[in-house]
Design a protein around this motif. Sequence first.
Motif, PDB file in Angstrom:
ATOM      1  N   LEU A 254       0.825  -1.210   0.000  1.00  0.00           N
ATOM      2  CA  LEU A 254       0.000   0.000   0.000  1.00  0.00           C
ATOM      3  C   LEU A 254       0.861   1.262   0.000  1.00  0.00           C
ATOM      4  CD1 LEU A 254      -2.844   1.276   0.181  1.00  0.00           C
ATOM      5  CD2 LEU A 254      -2.614   1.145   2.677  1.00  0.00           C
ATOM      6  N   ALA A 255       1.908   1.274   0.809  1.00  0.00           N
ATOM      7  CA  ALA A 255       2.774   2.460   0.893  1.00  0.00           C
ATOM      8  C   ALA A 255       3.477   2.734  -0.433  1.00  0.00           C
ATOM      9  CB  ALA A 255       3.799   2.278   2.004  1.00  0.00           C
ATOM     10  N   THR A 256       3.897   1.681  -1.119  1.00  0.00           N
ATOM     11  CA  THR A 256       4.603   1.875  -2.381  1.00  0.00           C
ATOM     12  C   THR A 256       3.696   2.513  -3.429  1.00  0.00           C
ATOM     13  OG1 THR A 256       6.002  -0.039  -1.889  1.00  0.00           O
ATOM     14  CG2 THR A 256       5.991   0.736  -4.153  1.00  0.00           C
ATOM     15  N   ILE A 257       2.472   2.013  -3.580  1.00  0.00           N
ATOM     16  CA  ILE A 257       1.582   2.617  -4.576  1.00  0.00           C
ATOM     17  C   ILE A 257       1.133   4.007  -4.126  1.00  0.00           C
ATOM     18  CG2 ILE A 257      -0.548   1.495  -3.775  1.00  0.00           C
ATOM     19  CD1 ILE A 257       0.403   2.438  -7.414  1.00  0.00           C
ATOM     20  N   ALA A 258       1.032   4.234  -2.821  1.00  0.00           N
ATOM     21  CA  ALA A 258       0.671   5.571  -2.328  1.00  0.00           C
ATOM     22  C   ALA A 258       1.757   6.585  -2.682  1.00  0.00           C
ATOM     23  CB  ALA A 258       0.445   5.536  -0.814  1.00  0.00           C
ATOM     24  N   VAL A 259       3.011   6.203  -2.549  1.00  0.00           N
ATOM     25  CA  VAL A 259       4.118   7.102  -2.909  1.00  0.00           C
ATOM     26  C   VAL A 259       4.107   7.372  -4.404  1.00  0.00           C
ATOM     27  CG1 VAL A 259       6.641   7.253  -3.086  1.00  0.00           C
ATOM     28  CG2 VAL A 259       5.582   6.536  -0.934  1.00  0.00           C
ATOM     29  N   VAL A 260       3.889   6.343  -5.202  1.00  0.00           N
ATOM     30  CA  VAL A 260       3.849   6.505  -6.660  1.00  0.00           C
ATOM     31  C   VAL A 260       2.711   7.453  -7.063  1.00  0.00           C
ATOM     32  CG1 VAL A 260       3.409   5.288  -8.835  1.00  0.00           C
ATOM     33  CG2 VAL A 260       4.966   4.307  -7.143  1.00  0.00           C
ATOM     34  N   ALA A 261       1.536   7.256  -6.485  1.00  0.00           N
ATOM     35  CA  ALA A 261       0.394   8.124  -6.809  1.00  0.00           C
ATOM     36  C   ALA A 261       0.663   9.553  -6.346  1.00  0.00           C
ATOM     37  CB  ALA A 261      -0.878   7.584  -6.165  1.00  0.00           C
ATOM     38  N   ALA A 262       1.233   9.720  -5.168  1.00  0.00           N
ATOM     39  CA  ALA A 262       1.542  11.068  -4.664  1.00  0.00           C
ATOM     40  C   ALA A 262       2.546  11.767  -5.575  1.00  0.00           C
ATOM     41  CB  ALA A 262       2.068  10.990  -3.233  1.00  0.00           C
ATOM     42  N   GLU A 263       3.562  11.040  -6.027  1.00  0.00           N
ATOM     43  CA  GLU A 263       4.537  11.631  -6.952  1.00  0.00           C
ATOM     44  C   GLU A 263       3.839  12.101  -8.230  1.00  0.00           C
ATOM     45  OE1 GLU A 263       8.505   9.005  -5.797  1.00  0.00           O
ATOM     46  OE2 GLU A 263       7.332   8.475  -7.572  1.00  0.00           O
ATOM     47  N   ALA A 264       2.914  11.306  -8.736  1.00  0.00           N
ATOM     48  CA  ALA A 264       2.197  11.685  -9.959  1.00  0.00           C
ATOM     49  C   ALA A 264       1.356  12.930  -9.726  1.00  0.00           C
ATOM     50  CB  ALA A 264       1.320  10.525 -10.437  1.00  0.00           C
ATOM     51  N   TRP A 265       0.620  12.975  -8.613  1.00  0.00           N
ATOM     52  CA  TRP A 265      -0.215  14.137  -8.307  1.00  0.00           C
ATOM     53  C   TRP A 265       0.621  15.396  -8.132  1.00  0.00           C
ATOM     54  CZ3 TRP A 265      -5.276  15.175  -8.508  1.00  0.00           C
ATOM     55  CH2 TRP A 265      -6.147  14.092  -8.642  1.00  0.00           C
ATOM     56  N   LEU A 266       1.800  15.250  -7.534  1.00  0.00           N
ATOM     57  CA  LEU A 266       2.657  16.406  -7.259  1.00  0.00           C
ATOM     58  C   LEU A 266       3.576  16.754  -8.429  1.00  0.00           C
ATOM     59  CD1 LEU A 266       3.603  15.545  -3.576  1.00  0.00           C
ATOM     60  CD2 LEU A 266       1.957  17.279  -4.364  1.00  0.00           C
ATOM     61  N   GLY A 267       3.565  15.934  -9.465  1.00  0.00           N
ATOM     62  CA  GLY A 267       4.426  16.192 -10.620  1.00  0.00           C
ATOM     63  C   GLY A 267       5.896  15.934 -10.337  1.00  0.00           C
ATOM     64  N   VAL A 268       6.183  15.043  -9.407  1.00  0.00           N
ATOM     65  CA  VAL A 268       7.556  14.736  -9.010  1.00  0.00           C
ATOM     66  C   VAL A 268       8.043  13.529  -9.808  1.00  0.00           C
ATOM     67  CG1 VAL A 268       8.989  13.961  -7.074  1.00  0.00           C
ATOM     68  CG2 VAL A 268       7.168  15.624  -6.693  1.00  0.00           C
ATOM     69  N   THR A 269       9.225  13.640 -10.364  1.00  0.00           N
ATOM     70  CA  THR A 269       9.833  12.509 -11.055  1.00  0.00           C
ATOM     71  C   THR A 269      10.316  11.519 -10.014  1.00  0.00           C
ATOM     72  OG1 THR A 269      10.552  13.947 -12.856  1.00  0.00           O
ATOM     73  CG2 THR A 269      11.684  11.834 -12.644  1.00  0.00           C
ATOM     74  N   CYS A 270      10.114  10.246 -10.287  1.00  0.00           N
ATOM     75  CA  CYS A 270      10.541   9.193  -9.365  1.00  0.00           C
ATOM     76  C   CYS A 270      12.042   9.338  -9.079  1.00  0.00           C
ATOM     77  CB  CYS A 270      10.255   7.825  -9.968  1.00  0.00           C
ATOM     78  SG  CYS A 270      10.845   6.456  -8.954  1.00  0.00           S
ATOM     79  N   PRO A 271      12.430   9.295  -7.797  1.00  0.00           N
ATOM     80  CA  PRO A 271      13.855   9.409  -7.461  1.00  0.00           C
ATOM     81  C   PRO A 271      14.709   8.311  -8.100  1.00  0.00           C
ATOM     82  CG  PRO A 271      12.510   9.628  -5.484  1.00  0.00           C
ATOM     83  CD  PRO A 271      11.583   9.240  -6.602  1.00  0.00           C
ATOM     84  N   LEU A 272      14.150   7.144  -8.310  1.00  0.00           N
ATOM     85  CA  LEU A 272      14.928   6.086  -8.967  1.00  0.00           C
ATOM     86  C   LEU A 272      15.209   6.440 -10.428  1.00  0.00           C
ATOM     87  CD1 LEU A 272      13.204   2.912  -7.474  1.00  0.00           C
ATOM     88  CD2 LEU A 272      15.461   3.831  -6.922  1.00  0.00           C
ATOM     89  N   THR A 273      14.257   7.062 -11.085  1.00  0.00           N
ATOM     90  CA  THR A 273      14.464   7.505 -12.465  1.00  0.00           C
ATOM     91  C   THR A 273      15.534   8.583 -12.515  1.00  0.00           C
ATOM     92  OG1 THR A 273      12.160   7.017 -13.002  1.00  0.00           O
ATOM     93  CG2 THR A 273      13.318   8.530 -14.479  1.00  0.00           C
ATOM     94  N   THR A 274      15.462   9.522 -11.572  1.00  0.00           N
ATOM     95  CA  THR A 274      16.450  10.603 -11.506  1.00  0.00           C
ATOM     96  C   THR A 274      17.844  10.042 -11.236  1.00  0.00           C
ATOM     97  OG1 THR A 274      14.748  12.106 -10.689  1.00  0.00           O
ATOM     98  CG2 THR A 274      17.036  12.766 -10.340  1.00  0.00           C
ATOM     99  N   LEU A 275      17.948   9.130 -10.281  1.00  0.00           N
ATOM    100  CA  LEU A 275      19.244   8.539  -9.940  1.00  0.00           C
ATOM    101  C   LEU A 275      19.808   7.746 -11.116  1.00  0.00           C
ATOM    102  CD1 LEU A 275      21.502   7.864  -7.952  1.00  0.00           C
ATOM    103  CD2 LEU A 275      20.059   5.993  -7.079  1.00  0.00           C
ATOM    104  N   GLU A 276      18.964   6.963 -11.760  1.00  0.00           N
ATOM    105  CA  GLU A 276      19.448   6.201 -12.916  1.00  0.00           C
ATOM    106  C   GLU A 276      19.955   7.129 -14.011  1.00  0.00           C
ATOM    107  OE1 GLU A 276      18.101   3.433 -16.623  1.00  0.00           O
ATOM    108  OE2 GLU A 276      16.571   3.945 -15.133  1.00  0.00           O
ATOM    109  N   GLY A 277      19.212   8.201 -14.292  1.00  0.00           N
ATOM    110  CA  GLY A 277      19.641   9.157 -15.310  1.00  0.00           C
ATOM    111  C   GLY A 277      20.980   9.798 -14.970  1.00  0.00           C
ATOM    112  N   TRP A 278      21.163  10.166 -13.707  1.00  0.00           N
ATOM    113  CA  TRP A 278      22.427  10.771 -13.277  1.00  0.00           C
ATOM    114  C   TRP A 278      23.578   9.780 -13.427  1.00  0.00           C
ATOM    115  CZ3 TRP A 278      25.970   9.730  -9.391  1.00  0.00           C
ATOM    116  CH2 TRP A 278      26.941  10.716  -9.182  1.00  0.00           C
ATOM    117  N   LEU A 279      23.337   8.529 -13.015  1.00  0.00           N
ATOM    118  CA  LEU A 279      24.383   7.509 -13.129  1.00  0.00           C
ATOM    119  C   LEU A 279      24.731   7.248 -14.595  1.00  0.00           C
ATOM    120  CD1 LEU A 279      23.145   5.044 -10.375  1.00  0.00           C
ATOM    121  CD2 LEU A 279      25.290   6.338 -10.335  1.00  0.00           C
TER     122      LEU A 279
END
Length: 142
Positions: free
Chosen positions: A53-78
């Motif tokens: 439940l917490a994982t999908i809640a974080v994903v939905a909150a990121e979408a509502w807030l327009g936040v890029t997933c930190p894993l996507t950001t970290l992968e892009g930086w790497l």
Amino acid sequence: MNNALPYGLLADLVLSTHFALVLFVVGGLPLILAGNLAGWRWVNRFWFRLAHLATIAVVAAEAWLGVTCPLTTLEGWLREQAGQSGPGPGFIEYWLQRLLFFQAPPWVFICAYTLFGLLVAATWWRFPPRRRPQPPRSEQSR
């Protein structure tokens, strides 16, 4: 030693972790439903259900807030540190990227993640998680 190699491997590790989290969220719901119908007690363990439940809640909150997933950001930086503009050259990296990332307007993701999150929350009502295994019914009536 080539500095691009560790960064590329770390980017692949982050991509694999990201994919595993998606499998956990997407696969967790049918597993919880099927497990309850089949009588599998472990699918209602409190920490499993809370993590789901917490994982999908974080994903939905990121979408509502327009936040890029930190894993996507970290992968892009790497990948940038490794001198890569996209996924690594391997077959697995290519397909994990293709399966994880879609091009669609933000509202599509907001709706999809919210609806999926509501379905996950509904399973808490229909099949509530258990903190401790329930004793057999014959022991409860004593």
